[in-house]
Structure formats: C-alpha cells, structure tokens
Design an enzyme around this catalytic site. Sequence first.
Site, mmCIF file in Angstrom:
data_model
loop_
_atom_site.group_PDB
_atom_site.id
_atom_site.type_symbol
_atom_site.label_atom_id
_atom_site.label_comp_id
_atom_site.label_asym_id
_atom_site.label_seq_id
_atom_site.Cartn_x
_atom_site.Cartn_y
_atom_site.Cartn_z
ATOM 1 N N HIS A 66 0.859 -1.182 0.000
ATOM 2 C CA HIS A 66 0.000 0.000 0.000
ATOM 3 C C HIS A 66 0.898 1.235 0.000
ATOM 4 C CE1 HIS A 66 1.060 0.032 4.227
ATOM 5 N NE2 HIS A 66 0.524 -1.172 4.383
ATOM 6 N N HIS A 89 3.924 1.305 2.319
ATOM 7 C CA HIS A 89 5.128 0.623 1.839
ATOM 8 C C HIS A 89 5.855 1.491 0.805
ATOM 9 C CE1 HIS A 89 2.733 -3.137 2.948
ATOM 10 N NE2 HIS A 89 3.856 -3.308 3.603
#
Length: 277
Positions: free
Chosen positions: A33, A36
């Site tokens: 997501h 990250h």
Amino acid sequence: MTELVTTLAGLRAALAPWRDGPIAMVPTMGALHDGHLSLVHEAARHAPRTVVSIFVNPTQFAPHEDFDAYPRTLEADMARLDGSADIVFAPSPAEMYPRGFATLVSVGGPSQGLESDFRPHFFAGVATVVAKLLLAAMPDVAVFGEKDYQQLLVVRRLAADLGLVTRIVGAPTLREADGLAMSSRNAYLDPRERTIAAQMNRILKDVIARAAGGDLHGAEDEGRAALLDAGFDKVDYVAIRDAASLAPVRDLSRPARVLAAAHLGRTRLIDNMPVNV
Ligand code: PAF
C-alpha cells in the site's frame, strides 16, 4: 524495469555489479500500500539502488494466526513498484527455510513485553527472517516503518548486536485521511469495522493529552476503556513506554511513545505515536 529474483544465490548475483555504490533494502510481506511505497521512497533518499523483499514469513505467525489468509498479490505489487524498486526479491518458503532449517534468532531488550506478551513467537520469526535477508543482500541501509515501532527497535538491536553492515532507518507511519494507520491487514475490515478502526488514532491522541497532565497510568486505563467503548472487541495493551528502550516510564522527562494493540472482529490492529516530541 523491476527485476524479479526468487533465490538467495540469485539475489547475491544480481546485487554483485552494484557493490560500487550504496544499496537500500525494504523488507515487506507484500500486499503493498502507499505506506510501503513511502518506505521505498525513503530508501531512494539513501541509495541509488533499492531491493524490496516480498515474503510472507511463516515463522512470525502462530498456528492460529492469519498466515494462510494474509493477502498475496505479487503481480500487483510488482506493478506498483515498477520504476521505484530495482529488484523485487520474492523467495518461496522452501528457499528461506529449506528442509532441516533449525536456527531461530532471539533478540532480548526491546522485544520484551507488549507484542511479545500476546505473540510470543513473533520477534524470533521476524529477527530470523530479517537476519537472513540482510545477510543475503548486505544492503547499506534498510528501511522499516515506525508503524511497527517495537519491530523497528528489535531490528535495530539485532543489526547492532550482530555487527551487520546495514544501517537501520525508521520511516514515519502513513495514515488514511481519517487517521487510520496504513496496514495490509486493513483489507480484512468490513465497512462497520473500518469506521471503528479509525478511532484508534483519535484515542491515542487523547491518551497523549491526558498523559501530559502527569497521570500516565490513568491515561493508559482511559485509552483501553475508550477502545472498548469505540467498538473494539478486545484490547491487548495501551502502554506509554520509553521511546528508545520501550521500558515502562513513570514520567515524561524523556522521549516516550504510546503503543496500542486491539482486536476488531478477526483483525488485530496496532498503532503508536510519540508522546512528547
Ligand atoms: O513488517 C513486516 O512486514 C515484516 O514483519 C517483515 C519486517 C518484512 C519481516 O517479515
């Protein structure tokens, strides 16, 4: 183009030509997501080459936990990383834990308490896989999210104690517009739970405000009660701890952190924030 590498030997070979400059690594379990991606952008500030590992690590899950359900989305992850990661290292469990594997890395210090009280297997699994990843890639820098604050301190301890060449960098938690900390496990939440989940962030801010008055235990108790009132099913902990060691604190004379873990349906959510910066 991001190159996909699936073996430890392949990773060493792919990194060999880049050893003339710094290399950064971002260890993940995938289902990437924006949180990250912010780690990957942080990595780019430290090195021209970045390796992202994607491995749902079986040794950090207890048998009753969500290892099987954990989202595995390698193709989508590769697409998200295109242009920002040079290598994705996505090994199989057999590559990381071949038959006969019998080593577990145990970190003391910051691993004690909090998550370990509820997930006793967790940090040995994390430390083992992170040690393997860092020893295989030997990156100059590895980036970990502050979202898993205790994990970040455990990995720092591990790298220092084993004398690894890698510098561990922490990156701030990315949040949704309503304050919910980004996490791959947010995908488990149904719409009702998703609304409740966002309350954790507000409640931690309230705990911080109450702690400023000096009653730290009162603030923690109030936080636990507020999470249950908001609709969480079970609270594992709401704790104000020393930000460097995670030892319990009596006052706020040194930097402190509030950390929380609570269950909502089948999802266990964690979050944390600085108390006094
Ligand atoms: O934070 C995670 O995603 C994992 O615990 C890590 C550090 C990649 C180890 O499996």
